[in-house]
Scaffold this active site. Structure first.
Site, mmCIF file in Angstrom:
data_model
loop_
_atom_site.group_PDB
_atom_site.id
_atom_site.type_symbol
_atom_site.label_atom_id
_atom_site.label_comp_id
_atom_site.label_asym_id
_atom_site.label_seq_id
_atom_site.Cartn_x
_atom_site.Cartn_y
_atom_site.Cartn_z
ATOM 1 N N ASN A 134 0.828 -1.218 0.000
ATOM 2 C CA ASN A 134 0.000 0.000 0.000
ATOM 3 C C ASN A 134 0.866 1.274 0.000
ATOM 4 O O ASN A 134 0.353 2.372 0.149
ATOM 5 C CB ASN A 134 -0.953 0.017 1.205
ATOM 6 C CG ASN A 134 -0.208 0.082 2.549
ATOM 7 O OD1 ASN A 134 1.017 0.043 2.588
ATOM 8 N ND2 ASN A 134 -0.961 0.182 3.620
ATOM 9 N N HIS A 136 3.323 2.017 2.180
ATOM 10 C CA HIS A 136 3.850 2.468 3.489
ATOM 11 C C HIS A 136 5.357 2.257 3.555
ATOM 12 O O HIS A 136 5.922 1.400 2.878
ATOM 13 C CB HIS A 136 3.129 1.778 4.655
ATOM 14 C CG HIS A 136 3.504 0.355 4.928
ATOM 15 N ND1 HIS A 136 2.699 -0.498 5.647
ATOM 16 C CD2 HIS A 136 4.583 -0.399 4.600
ATOM 17 C CE1 HIS A 136 3.270 -1.679 5.756
ATOM 18 N NE2 HIS A 136 4.419 -1.648 5.112
ATOM 19 N N GLU A 141 1.488 4.459 7.335
ATOM 20 C CA GLU A 141 0.461 4.013 6.390
ATOM 21 C C GLU A 141 0.011 5.188 5.526
ATOM 22 O O GLU A 141 0.317 6.355 5.840
ATOM 23 C CB GLU A 141 -0.730 3.433 7.175
ATOM 24 C CG GLU A 141 -0.387 2.266 8.110
ATOM 25 C CD GLU A 141 -0.093 0.948 7.382
ATOM 26 O OE1 GLU A 141 0.196 0.966 6.167
ATOM 27 O OE2 GLU A 141 -0.121 -0.105 8.052
HETATM 28 P P1 PGA Z 1 8.259 -6.990 3.281
HETATM 29 O O1 PGA Z 1 7.597 -5.768 4.005
HETATM 30 O O2 PGA Z 1 9.709 -6.685 3.128
HETATM 31 O O3 PGA Z 1 8.005 -8.130 4.211
HETATM 32 O O4 PGA Z 1 7.577 -7.149 1.962
HETATM 33 C C1 PGA Z 1 7.878 -4.476 3.574
HETATM 34 C C2 PGA Z 1 7.023 -3.519 4.332
HETATM 35 O O5 PGA Z 1 5.838 -3.808 4.556
HETATM 36 O O6 PGA Z 1 7.517 -2.454 4.699
#
Ligand code: PGA
Length: 239
Positions: A134, A136, A141
């Protein structure tokens, strides 16, 4: 923002090599590091380099980027557990040089303020961040402004979903994160992203409008930010 893409199977080695050069140049590097799946292969390479004696974290400082709230202290999905499993437990960082957010603090707002103040005092040289589907970074967020500081946040449903991948006992509804302001104040920021599942949000963050709707896009206002991508994550960027 500098964008660099590497073959999928060369990405981790390229990021690790850059990081090793950075630590050689500045052994007392003050870093902010993320957990999650993306940096894991890089962390493995850094651990191997420490064991091989080609790099050391002995003079460095590490600040954890974020932490989930409401999980048991020994939950495998906690960020402090993940950073210990994937990096800190495997390198020569002195115990007192790992700094983290305490989600069990009685006064969560005071804990966030304490961490933000400690960071400002330490002065981050280098911050690594992953990107959520998304947009973030950390747990900032969508809707997080460039001025947001370390704080408690409610987690988006896609963020809660991603916790399953981390082996968490259950999903957290909230977390503590560095704010966009502290991330943007870091002297240097590396956005790391891998895999096809990140291609669309990477394109939105790097080529779409700069907006708090996609917090990662705010990094384009940073004078020394780089996106270090594998070809899969870079595949929607176009020419
Ligand atoms: P991920 O998470 O490296 O597990 O894909 C990244 C994030 O959500 O910041």
């Amino acid at each position: 923002m500098r964008i660099e893409a590497f073959p999928d199977d060369a990405w981790a080695a390229a990021v690790a090599a850059r990081w090793i050069r950075r630590l050689h140049a500045q052994p007392d590097l003050v870093m902010c590091l993320p957990t999650g799946a993306t940096p894991r292969p890089v962390y493995s390479m850094m651990a191997a380099a420490v064991i091989a004696g080609t790099v050391s974290f002995a003079g460095a400082q590490v600040y954890l980027l974020d932490e989930f709230g409401g999980l048991a202290p020994d939950d495998a999905g906690r960020c402090d557990a993940m950073i210990d499993r994937h990096l800190v437990g495997r390198i020569d960082l002195p115990p007192g040089s790992l700094h983290k957010l305490d989600p069990d603090a009685v006064d969560i707002d005071a804990e966030a303020a304490r961490y933000g103040a400690a960071l400002r005092q330490a002065g981050l040289d280098l911050t690594l961040v992953g990107i959520g589907v998304n947009g973030h970074i950390g747990l900032n967020e969508p809707g997080s402004s460039a001025e947001s500081t370390a704080r408690r946040v409610e987690l988006a449903s896609s963020t809660q979903e991603s916790m399953r991948r981390y082996g968490a006992g259950h999903s957290a509804a909230w977390g503590l994160t560095l704010g966009m302001a502290e991330i943007l104040q870091s002297a240097e920021v590396w956005l790391v992203a891998t895999g096809q599942s990140k291609a669309a949000i990477v394109a939105a963050a790097l080529k779409g409008p700069i907006s708090s709707a996609v917090p990662a896009s705010l990094l384009r206002q940073h004078p020394k930010a780089s996106a270090l991508l594998d070809q899969s994550a870079a595949s929607a960027l176009g020419g």
